[in-house]
Design a protein around this motif. Structure first.
Motif, short mmCIF file in Angstrom:
data_model
loop_
_atom_site.label_atom_id
_atom_site.label_comp_id
_atom_site.label_asym_id
_atom_site.label_seq_id
_atom_site.Cartn_x
_atom_site.Cartn_y
_atom_site.Cartn_z
N ASN A 105 0.83 -1.17 -0.06
CA ASN A 105 0.11 0.29 -0.04
C ASN A 105 0.79 1.29 0.10
OD1 ASN A 105 -2.35 -1.57 0.31
ND2 ASN A 105 -2.28 -1.60 2.49
N PHE A 106 2.10 1.06 -0.01
CA PHE A 106 3.04 2.29 0.33
C PHE A 106 2.84 3.26 -0.78
CE2 PHE A 106 6.84 4.74 0.79
CZ PHE A 106 6.71 5.30 2.09
N ALA A 107 3.11 2.68 -2.00
CA ALA A 107 3.17 3.46 -3.19
C ALA A 107 2.07 4.36 -3.25
CB ALA A 107 3.58 2.78 -4.40
N SER A 108 0.79 3.75 -3.33
CA SER A 108 -0.54 4.56 -3.46
C SER A 108 -0.94 5.29 -2.24
CB SER A 108 -1.92 3.24 -3.83
OG SER A 108 -1.88 2.68 -2.53
N ASP A 109 -0.70 5.07 -1.05
CA ASP A 109 -1.15 5.78 0.16
C ASP A 109 -0.03 7.01 0.25
OD1 ASP A 109 -3.12 4.03 0.41
OD2 ASP A 109 -2.35 3.11 2.05
N PHE A 110 1.07 6.72 0.17
CA PHE A 110 2.19 7.56 0.57
C PHE A 110 3.22 8.58 -0.29
CE2 PHE A 110 6.06 9.11 2.93
CZ PHE A 110 5.73 9.47 4.40
N ALA A 111 3.07 7.56 -1.63
CA ALA A 111 4.03 8.19 -2.59
C ALA A 111 3.73 8.17 -3.80
CB ALA A 111 5.50 7.42 -2.09
N ALA A 112 2.37 8.30 -4.14
CA ALA A 112 1.99 8.12 -5.55
C ALA A 112 2.75 9.01 -6.58
CB ALA A 112 0.51 8.32 -5.43
N ASP A 113 3.37 9.82 -6.23
CA ASP A 113 4.07 10.68 -7.19
C ASP A 113 5.54 10.55 -7.24
OD1 ASP A 113 4.21 12.31 -4.88
OD2 ASP A 113 3.55 14.35 -5.74
N LEU A 114 5.94 9.53 -6.66
CA LEU A 114 7.40 9.06 -6.69
C LEU A 114 7.42 8.13 -7.80
CD1 LEU A 114 8.64 9.10 -2.87
CD2 LEU A 114 8.76 10.86 -4.67
N SER A 115 8.88 7.87 -8.41
CA SER A 115 8.70 6.77 -9.28
C SER A 115 8.48 5.38 -8.46
CB SER A 115 10.24 6.72 -9.84
OG SER A 115 11.29 6.26 -8.86
N PRO A 116 8.01 4.45 -9.30
CA PRO A 116 7.96 3.20 -8.81
C PRO A 116 8.96 2.49 -8.08
CG PRO A 116 6.82 3.24 -10.85
CD PRO A 116 7.51 4.41 -10.77
N LYS A 117 10.28 2.69 -8.67
CA LYS A 117 11.20 2.02 -7.98
C LYS A 117 11.55 2.72 -6.54
CE LYS A 117 16.39 1.34 -9.17
NZ LYS A 117 17.40 1.67 -10.07
N GLU A 118 11.50 4.27 -6.62
CA GLU A 118 11.79 4.78 -5.16
C GLU A 118 10.81 4.62 -4.22
OE1 GLU A 118 13.61 7.15 -2.37
OE2 GLU A 118 14.31 6.52 -4.60
N ALA A 119 9.54 4.36 -4.54
CA ALA A 119 8.43 4.11 -3.74
C ALA A 119 8.54 2.67 -3.32
CB ALA A 119 7.22 4.18 -4.31
N GLU A 120 9.21 1.83 -4.18
CA GLU A 120 9.29 0.36 -3.57
C GLU A 120 10.47 0.15 -2.74
OE1 GLU A 120 8.82 -3.70 -3.45
OE2 GLU A 120 7.47 -2.30 -4.27
N PHE A 121 11.30 1.04 -2.89
CA PHE A 121 12.43 0.97 -1.94
C PHE A 121 12.20 1.45 -0.64
CE2 PHE A 121 16.01 3.38 0.30
CZ PHE A 121 16.83 2.62 0.61
N GLU A 122 11.21 2.78 -0.44
CA GLU A 122 10.93 3.55 0.63
C GLU A 122 10.08 2.29 1.32
OE1 GLU A 122 9.69 7.35 0.41
OE2 GLU A 122 11.64 8.02 -0.54
N ALA A 123 9.06 1.75 0.68
CA ALA A 123 8.31 0.66 1.50
C ALA A 123 9.02 -0.34 2.24
CB ALA A 123 7.34 0.12 0.41
N HIS A 124 10.17 -0.73 1.98
CA HIS A 124 10.74 -1.80 2.44
C HIS A 124 12.03 -1.20 3.44
CE1 HIS A 124 8.99 -5.02 0.48
NE2 HIS A 124 9.04 -4.26 -0.54
N ALA A 125 12.16 0.14 3.27
CA ALA A 125 13.31 0.63 4.24
C ALA A 125 12.41 1.71 5.15
CB ALA A 125 13.91 1.98 3.33
N GLN A 126 11.07 1.45 5.76
CA GLN A 126 10.25 1.99 6.86
C GLN A 126 11.06 2.12 8.25
OE1 GLN A 126 6.17 1.89 6.52
NE2 GLN A 126 6.28 0.35 4.80
N MET A 127 10.66 3.02 8.94
CA MET A 127 11.11 3.26 10.33
C MET A 127 9.62 2.77 11.14
SD MET A 127 13.65 6.28 10.55
CE MET A 127 13.97 6.12 12.15
#
Length: 256
Positions: free
Chosen positions: A155-177
């Motif tokens: 859900n991270f890309a759609s909820d938090f980072a819809a206007d980031l690149s898919p690659k960046e959103a995917e990384f941040e989804a798995h680098a959460q604090m």
């Protein structure tokens, strides 16, 4: 300092929106220290594009890395950085970071506050209670056995980072604090926005914080407000030039 035509246009546009009604002391020098505070689930690295612009433009920029273990711990981490500043500073918060700067902003170093799609709570309010009054459109958070929250990676890309690149959103989804759930019920008895000037950026496509709640915060604090069409909750990453321009306006016009 030499800036691009695009940066000039952005700064001019933000200036036109903000300068009316902003009191500027005669011959006062701009604030040169900027302190950036991240929100829940993410670290300070997301501020890098904004950091690079501000440093290029001659500002001294420091990032706070909150532990996200409790509201008090995060405020202490912010005050620790403020104590290191020489002279006045502009304190900037994204998302939950807005609650932190509303408390830590009472520090004598702070000349102005900048809220980037952030909570600007009043006494007696919490992020959880305001979220019920202004519901968001995000999926429920995942909760660990020991009471820490994250956004489900799917859900991270759609909820938090819809206007980031898919690659960046995917990384941040798995680098959460993971963030202690208690931070969302913190109370701020004396919010700094009541006594210090503030600037606010509304992310018009935000799914984490209802944009109407953001607008309410800005209006109540009498903030100098700008809105970014189509921007997700990650507006500080997806629109770094606009964010940096707003911070620079705060630095130019905050009362000191």
């Amino acid at each position: 300092m030499k800036i691009s035509l695009k940066r000039s246009i952005i700064i001019s546009s933000v200036s036109a929106l903000l300068l009316a009604g902003v009191a500027t002391p005669a011959l006062a020098a701009p604030v040169k220290n900027i302190v950036l505070v991240h929100g829940a689930f993410v670290g300070g690295a997301g501020w890098r594009p904004v950091y690079d612009i501000l440093v290029k433009d001659g500002y001294q920029v420091t990032l706070v890395q909150e532990p996200l273990t409790s509201f008090n711990d995060d405020v202490i981490a912010t005050r620790r950085v403020l104590d290191q500043q020489t002279g006045a500073a502009i304190l900037v918060g994204h998302s939950y970071g807005g609650a932190i700067i509303s408390e830590a902003g009472n520090d004598a170093h702070v000349a102005g506050l900048v809220y980037i799609a952030a909570h600007a709570l009043d006494a007696g309010e919490t992020e959880a209670s305001n979220g019920k009054k202004f519901p968001n459109t995000a999926h429920p958070f995942a909760r660990s056995a020991d009471g820490y929250l994250t956004i489900k990676p799917e859900n991270f890309a759609s909820d938090f980072a819809a206007d980031l690149s898919p690659k960046e959103a995917e990384f941040e989804a798995h680098a959460q604090m993971p963030t202690n759930a208690s931070v969302f019920t913190a109370n701020i008895p004396d919010p700094a926005w009541k006594v210090k000037p503030s600037w606010y950026m509304v992310a018009e496509a935000d799914k984490i914080i209802n944009p109407d709640l953001e607008r309410m915060y800005a209006a109540r604090a009498h903030s100098h407000k700008v809105e970014i069409p189509g921007a997700s909750h990650s507006v500080y990453e997806s629109h770094p030039e606009e964010v940096a321009a707003l911070i620079e306006q705060a630095a130019e016009h905050a009362l000191r």
